[in-house]
Write a protein that holds these residues in place. Sequence first.
Motif, PDB file in Angstrom:
ATOM      1  N   THR A   2       0.840  -1.197   0.000  1.00 43.22           N
ATOM      2  CA  THR A   2       0.000   0.000   0.000  1.00 43.22           C
ATOM      3  C   THR A   2       0.877   1.249   0.000  1.00 43.22           C
ATOM      4  O   THR A   2       1.810   1.363   0.792  1.00 43.22           O
ATOM      5  CB  THR A   2      -0.909   0.017   1.235  1.00 43.22           C
ATOM      6  OG1 THR A   2      -1.551  -1.255   1.367  1.00 43.22           O
ATOM      7  CG2 THR A   2      -1.952   1.100   1.125  1.00 43.22           C
ATOM      8  N   THR A   3       0.560   2.189  -0.889  1.00 43.52           N
ATOM      9  CA  THR A   3       1.348   3.412  -1.008  1.00 43.52           C
ATOM     10  C   THR A   3       0.547   4.595  -0.488  1.00 43.52           C
ATOM     11  O   THR A   3      -0.542   4.893  -0.989  1.00 43.52           O
ATOM     12  CB  THR A   3       1.769   3.664  -2.466  1.00 43.52           C
ATOM     13  OG1 THR A   3       2.483   2.532  -2.954  1.00 43.52           O
ATOM     14  CG2 THR A   3       2.665   4.887  -2.557  1.00 43.52           C
ATOM     15  N   LEU A  46      -1.992  10.338 -11.899  1.00 41.27           N
ATOM     16  CA  LEU A  46      -1.839   9.221 -10.974  1.00 41.27           C
ATOM     17  C   LEU A  46      -3.205   8.805 -10.440  1.00 41.27           C
ATOM     18  O   LEU A  46      -3.925   9.615  -9.839  1.00 41.27           O
ATOM     19  CB  LEU A  46      -0.928   9.621  -9.811  1.00 41.27           C
ATOM     20  CG  LEU A  46      -0.518   8.518  -8.829  1.00 41.27           C
ATOM     21  CD1 LEU A  46       0.336   7.468  -9.511  1.00 41.27           C
ATOM     22  CD2 LEU A  46       0.235   9.116  -7.641  1.00 41.27           C
ATOM     23  N   GLU A  47      -3.575   7.562 -10.660  1.00 43.48           N
ATOM     24  CA  GLU A  47      -4.838   7.061 -10.131  1.00 43.48           C
ATOM     25  C   GLU A  47      -4.760   6.958  -8.614  1.00 43.48           C
ATOM     26  O   GLU A  47      -3.815   6.391  -8.069  1.00 43.48           O
ATOM     27  CB  GLU A  47      -5.145   5.689 -10.722  1.00 43.48           C
ATOM     28  CG  GLU A  47      -6.448   5.085 -10.224  1.00 43.48           C
ATOM     29  CD  GLU A  47      -6.675   3.678 -10.741  1.00 43.48           C
ATOM     30  OE1 GLU A  47      -7.628   3.027 -10.243  1.00 43.48           O
ATOM     31  OE2 GLU A  47      -5.917   3.221 -11.615  1.00 43.48           O
ATOM     32  N   ASP A  49      -6.792   5.720  -5.159  1.00 41.00           N
ATOM     33  CA  ASP A  49      -7.865   4.857  -4.689  1.00 41.00           C
ATOM     34  C   ASP A  49      -8.689   5.513  -3.587  1.00 41.00           C
ATOM     35  O   ASP A  49      -9.816   5.074  -3.314  1.00 41.00           O
ATOM     36  CB  ASP A  49      -7.284   3.527  -4.209  1.00 41.00           C
ATOM     37  CG  ASP A  49      -6.609   2.774  -5.350  1.00 41.00           C
ATOM     38  OD1 ASP A  49      -7.342   2.250  -6.202  1.00 41.00           O
ATOM     39  OD2 ASP A  49      -5.367   2.743  -5.403  1.00 41.00           O
ATOM     40  N   LYS A 141      -2.806  -3.130  -2.922  1.00 43.99           N
ATOM     41  CA  LYS A 141      -2.526  -2.528  -4.228  1.00 43.99           C
ATOM     42  C   LYS A 141      -2.869  -1.043  -4.275  1.00 43.99           C
ATOM     43  O   LYS A 141      -2.672  -0.400  -5.303  1.00 43.99           O
ATOM     44  CB  LYS A 141      -3.312  -3.268  -5.315  1.00 43.99           C
ATOM     45  CG  LYS A 141      -2.911  -4.722  -5.500  1.00 43.99           C
ATOM     46  CD  LYS A 141      -3.676  -5.359  -6.652  1.00 43.99           C
ATOM     47  CE  LYS A 141      -3.264  -6.811  -6.853  1.00 43.99           C
ATOM     48  NZ  LYS A 141      -3.981  -7.439  -7.995  1.00 43.99           N
ATOM     49  N   VAL A 143      -3.102   3.029  -3.827  1.00 40.35           N
ATOM     50  CA  VAL A 143      -2.333   4.267  -3.701  1.00 40.35           C
ATOM     51  C   VAL A 143      -3.335   5.334  -3.281  1.00 40.35           C
ATOM     52  O   VAL A 143      -4.332   5.565  -3.972  1.00 40.35           O
ATOM     53  CB  VAL A 143      -1.658   4.659  -5.028  1.00 40.35           C
ATOM     54  CG1 VAL A 143      -0.957   6.006  -4.883  1.00 40.35           C
ATOM     55  CG2 VAL A 143      -0.667   3.594  -5.479  1.00 40.35           C
ATOM     56  N   ARG A 182       5.667   3.676   1.222  1.00 39.41           N
ATOM     57  CA  ARG A 182       5.110   2.393   0.770  1.00 39.41           C
ATOM     58  C   ARG A 182       5.202   1.388   1.913  1.00 39.41           C
ATOM     59  O   ARG A 182       6.276   1.141   2.461  1.00 39.41           O
ATOM     60  CB  ARG A 182       5.852   1.887  -0.472  1.00 39.41           C
ATOM     61  CG  ARG A 182       5.302   0.572  -1.009  1.00 39.41           C
ATOM     62  CD  ARG A 182       5.749   0.358  -2.457  1.00 39.41           C
ATOM     63  NE  ARG A 182       5.125   1.354  -3.323  1.00 39.41           N
ATOM     64  CZ  ARG A 182       5.695   1.825  -4.442  1.00 39.41           C
ATOM     65  NH1 ARG A 182       6.889   1.410  -4.807  1.00 39.41           N
ATOM     66  NH2 ARG A 182       5.062   2.716  -5.180  1.00 39.41           N
ATOM     67  N   ARG A 204       3.137   4.461  -8.346  1.00 38.57           N
ATOM     68  CA  ARG A 204       2.262   3.280  -8.379  1.00 38.57           C
ATOM     69  C   ARG A 204       3.113   2.100  -8.814  1.00 38.57           C
ATOM     70  O   ARG A 204       3.711   2.125  -9.893  1.00 38.57           O
ATOM     71  CB  ARG A 204       1.089   3.480  -9.344  1.00 38.57           C
ATOM     72  CG  ARG A 204       0.176   2.246  -9.421  1.00 38.57           C
ATOM     73  CD  ARG A 204      -1.117   2.545 -10.165  1.00 38.57           C
ATOM     74  NE  ARG A 204      -2.013   3.371  -9.367  1.00 38.57           N
ATOM     75  CZ  ARG A 204      -2.831   2.883  -8.433  1.00 38.57           C
ATOM     76  NH1 ARG A 204      -2.848   1.589  -8.159  1.00 38.57           N
ATOM     77  NH2 ARG A 204      -3.627   3.682  -7.751  1.00 38.57           N
TER      78      ARG A 204
END
Length: 232
Positions: A2-3, A46-47, A49, A141, A143, A182, A204
């Motif tokens: 996880t970021t 940048l996607e 979440d 997964k 970010v 991260r 990512r």
Amino acid sequence: MTTLLLARHGLTHLTGPVLAGWTPGVHLSDRGREQAGALASRLSALELDAIVSSPLERCQETAQAVAAGRETPVRTDERFGECRYGDWTGRPLGELAEDPLWPVVQNHPSAVTFPGGESLAAVQHRAVSAVREWNERLGPKAVYLVCSHGDVIKAIVADAMGLHLDQFQRITADPASLTAIRYTPMRPFVLRLNDVGGDVAGLRPPEGAEDAGGGENPPGSDAAVGGGAGTT
């Protein structure tokens, strides 16, 4: 893996000369809005979440700038709110520097409880607990961005780096800066610290990176020896 992206809010008219704390109605200045817009532009490709923010206006406004044009709403978590400075709130920093508590804040912050307010140890505990909960909620997964305050960000970074809270004053979080951490099964990695420019595409991880090597100690949890080769 996880970021977490930590963004400090942009400038306000109180940033620098006055300890704003939880003072209500402190909004971004013109320069602060420019900074928030620049941060949003940097992160636009940048996607994300999730976008999470302190409840205070300056953070909400910075987070909303990042959220503009996305389908990701800003969610509020009070645990990322500013330290409750109690009787110090709203006072000029020049005046506070003469207070007998000031050297303790600088040199032994783990021992500090602000008069009528909160301890810095409590701030770190609530903020780090919130990070761990969001990491679990969003999954390995993810970010995601958290918009918060200087001392809160410094406390989270100190925890990620395995530093005692008494060392957190060695860390800097400038207005509208970006810090990236991260979290792997073995340890956190601080990817960027107090970053105010540059490409963010590499924040990512590539697809499948979390599965590389398998087992209980995948390569994603191992630190590079000798500094590593970098990303180019």
